[in-house]
Design an enzyme around this catalytic site. Structure first.
Site, short mmCIF file in Angstrom:
data_model
loop_
_atom_site.label_atom_id
_atom_site.label_comp_id
_atom_site.label_asym_id
_atom_site.label_seq_id
_atom_site.Cartn_x
_atom_site.Cartn_y
_atom_site.Cartn_z
N PHE A 1 -104.07 51.75 9.65
CA PHE A 1 -105.29 52.52 9.36
C PHE A 1 -105.76 52.21 7.95
O PHE A 1 -106.94 51.93 7.73
CB PHE A 1 -105.02 54.03 9.53
N ASN B 1 -106.71 46.71 20.32
CA ASN B 1 -107.06 45.94 19.11
C ASN B 1 -106.32 44.62 19.10
O ASN B 1 -105.20 44.50 19.59
CB ASN B 1 -106.75 46.76 17.85
N PHE C 1 -103.48 41.24 11.76
CA PHE C 1 -103.06 41.41 10.35
C PHE C 1 -104.16 41.01 9.36
O PHE C 1 -103.92 40.25 8.41
CB PHE C 1 -101.79 40.60 10.04
N SER D 1 -96.08 43.39 16.38
CA SER D 1 -97.51 43.34 16.69
C SER D 1 -97.77 42.25 17.71
O SER D 1 -97.25 41.13 17.58
CB SER D 1 -98.31 43.05 15.42
N ASN E 1 -100.50 40.71 18.10
CA ASN E 1 -101.71 39.97 17.74
C ASN E 1 -101.53 38.81 16.78
O ASN E 1 -102.49 38.18 16.37
CB ASN E 1 -102.75 40.95 17.17
N THR E 2 -100.29 38.53 16.39
CA THR E 2 -99.99 37.32 15.62
C THR E 2 -99.17 36.45 16.55
O THR E 2 -98.13 36.88 17.04
CB THR E 2 -99.19 37.68 14.35
N LYS F 1 -89.89 48.30 12.89
CA LYS F 1 -90.84 48.83 13.89
C LYS F 1 -90.79 47.97 15.14
O LYS F 1 -90.92 46.75 15.06
CB LYS F 1 -92.26 48.85 13.31
N ASN G 1 -94.86 50.35 18.44
CA ASN G 1 -96.15 49.69 18.19
C ASN G 1 -97.02 49.79 19.46
O ASN G 1 -96.68 50.54 20.38
CB ASN G 1 -95.88 48.22 17.82
N THR H 1 -104.36 56.50 16.80
CA THR H 1 -105.47 56.66 17.74
C THR H 1 -105.86 58.14 17.89
O THR H 1 -107.04 58.47 17.97
CB THR H 1 -105.10 56.04 19.10
C1 LIG Z 1 -106.67 49.24 15.05
C2 LIG Z 1 -105.19 49.29 14.93
C3 LIG Z 1 -104.55 48.52 13.98
C4 LIG Z 1 -103.16 48.58 13.86
N1 LIG Z 1 -102.55 47.82 12.89
C5 LIG Z 1 -101.20 47.90 12.75
C6 LIG Z 1 -100.55 47.16 11.74
O1 LIG Z 1 -101.18 46.45 10.94
N2 LIG Z 1 -99.21 47.26 11.65
C7 LIG Z 1 -98.46 48.05 12.50
O2 LIG Z 1 -97.23 48.12 12.35
N3 LIG Z 1 -99.06 48.77 13.46
C8 LIG Z 1 -100.41 48.72 13.60
N4 LIG Z 1 -101.01 49.45 14.57
C9 LIG Z 1 -100.17 50.24 15.51
C10 LIG Z 1 -100.08 51.71 15.10
O3 LIG Z 1 -99.46 51.85 13.85
C11 LIG Z 1 -99.27 52.49 16.15
O4 LIG Z 1 -97.95 52.02 16.17
C12 LIG Z 1 -99.86 52.36 17.55
O5 LIG Z 1 -101.26 52.36 17.51
C13 LIG Z 1 -99.40 53.49 18.49
O6 LIG Z 1 -99.77 54.76 17.98
P1 LIG Z 1 -101.11 55.56 18.45
O7 LIG Z 1 -101.07 55.61 19.95
O8 LIG Z 1 -100.99 56.91 17.78
O9 LIG Z 1 -102.27 54.78 17.95
C14 LIG Z 1 -102.40 49.42 14.71
C15 LIG Z 1 -103.07 50.21 15.67
C16 LIG Z 1 -104.44 50.15 15.79
C17 LIG Z 1 -105.12 51.01 16.83
#
Ligand SMILES: Cc1cc2nc3c(=O)[nH]c(=O)nc-3n(C[C@H](O)[C@H](O)[C@H](O)COP(=O)(O)O)c2cc1C
Length: 343
Positions: free
Chosen positions: A69, A116, A120, A180, A182-183, A218, A247, A323
């Site tokens: 966030f 998403n 990174f 993640s 996405n990488t 994580k 995650n 979220t």
């Molecule tokens: C837009 C977005 C970007 C995120 N970026 C990262 C990140 O850079 N690093 C990370 O460890 N998790 C990232 N997350 C994952 C969140 O930290 C979390 O683990 C995941 O969204 C599940 O929780 P939630 O259902 O409450 O969103 C991201 C999530 C979202 C939606």
């Protein structure tokens, strides 16, 4: 007010633009005298029952802001006014990088979810350090670290070491992010051998400090039981201080959103309501395997106050939201904390 009037307007626009717009509003409002005081009056909730102590840190309450966030630590002082017990910055990589092409952030309102594939996007660890030096809030900060897209997996440990060293004096705990989606290939680092290598190398650096910092890992919600068992062994071998579960997921199971729309969106990590059960199952498994004392930060699909209670009942020591904060708005943390204090 947020859900009735503000969210419907915000949700009309592109999600990433709205994210930047609200960030700009919040930082501009930082210049209004008394604004932070007013926000704290509205959104913070203090109660002795909420205090927790894990890995040597005292948390004023167990509800944190999840990583992603405020990746670049741009709004720590403002976000601290929304009542979080701790804020996790990052994922930060050694060098700044743009991330994936836009659009890369999508709302799934029917499913109370987000997809998403940011990849990174961040300004690099040194820029974040400059900001952390200037912050005035004393809120606990987690530093979530990752590797640059162009760094091959065999050299990934070097990126984690760089992030760790740069942030060491400026964060309260560390999170190694190998989960993640996405990488490209990042999650291959969740395998036992590369993961043990990265974490052991970080612990060597950590032990050389006059006072070491808590090191957490994580993990993804998509791990098999065998992979979870490997994680349990690694936790013990490397003497990790805690786990963050979980995650986002790559699964699209059980969604209401049509396949047509999902195909148009494409790849990415799914967060919000649909990830809750998976994430809770992982927490329940780990809690059993690691015993009652081991710190687990539970994250994934906390969209209501009851979801927060469920996450703690599943075995989470602390929780994080992302979220749910977008869907429920700034009063969400106070509502969760009020409920938890009454339990
Ligand atoms: C837009 C977005 C970007 C995120 N970026 C990262 C990140 O850079 N690093 C990370 O460890 N998790 C990232 N997350 C994952 C969140 O930290 C979390 O683990 C995941 O969204 C599940 O929780 P939630 O259902 O409450 O969103 C991201 C999530 C979202 C939606």
């Amino acid at each position: 007010v947020y859900k009735l009037f503000i969210r419907p307007i915000l949700f009309l626009f592109d999600p990433e633009k709205i994210h930047h717009f609200t960030f700009s509003l919040l930082s501009l409002a930082g210049f209004i005298p008394g604004k932070k005081w007013a926000l704290r009056q509205l959104f913070c909730y203090e109660n002795k029952n909420l205090e927790r102590e894990y890995f040597g840190l005292k948390f004023p309450n167990p509800v944190g802001l999840a990583a992603g966030f405020d990746k670049d630590a741009k709004l720590i002082d403002e976000l601290a006014c929304f009542g979080f017990g701790f804020i996790e910055i990052g994922t930060l990589t050694p060098k700044g990088q743009f991330g994936n092409e836009k659009p890369r952030l999508f709302r799934l309102p029917e499913d109370k979810a987000v997809i998403n594939r940011m990849g990174f996007n961040n300004g690099g660890v040194e820029e974040a350090v400059k900001r952390l030096k200037k912050r005035s809030s004393s809120i606990l900060i987690g530093g979530n670290i990752g590797k640059n897209k162009n760094t091959p997996n065999e050299e990934a440990y070097k990126d984690y070491e760089l992030g760790f060293e740069a942030l060491f004096d400026h964060v309260d705990y560390f999170v190694v992010n190998v989960s993640s989606p996405n990488t490209p290939n990042l999650r291959a680092l969740q395998d036992k051998k590369p993961l043990t290598e990265i974490l052991s190398k970080l612990q060597i650096l950590n032990r050389q400090k006059s006072k070491s910092k808590p090191l957490l890992l994580k993990i993804a919600p998509d791990l098999t039981v065998d992979q979870l068992n490997d994680i349990v062994e690694i936790v013990k071998d490397v003497k990790l201080d805690g786990l963050i579960a979980t995650n986002t997921t790559i699964s699209r199971e059980g969604l209401i959103t049509t396949n047509d729309k999902l195909d148009k969106i494409g790849a990415g990590g799914l967060s919000g309501a649909p990830v809750k059960d998976k994430s809770n199952e992982v927490i329940i498994y780990l809690r059993k395997a690691l015993g009652n004392e081991f710190p687990i930060i539970g994250v994934g699909g906390i969209m209501t106050v009851d979801d927060a209670v469920e996450k703690i009942k599943a075995g989470a020591s602390l929780i994080q939201v992302y979220t749910g904060f977008i869907y429920q708005g700034p009063g969400f943390i106070k509502s969760i904390n009020k409920k938890l204090a009454s339990m």
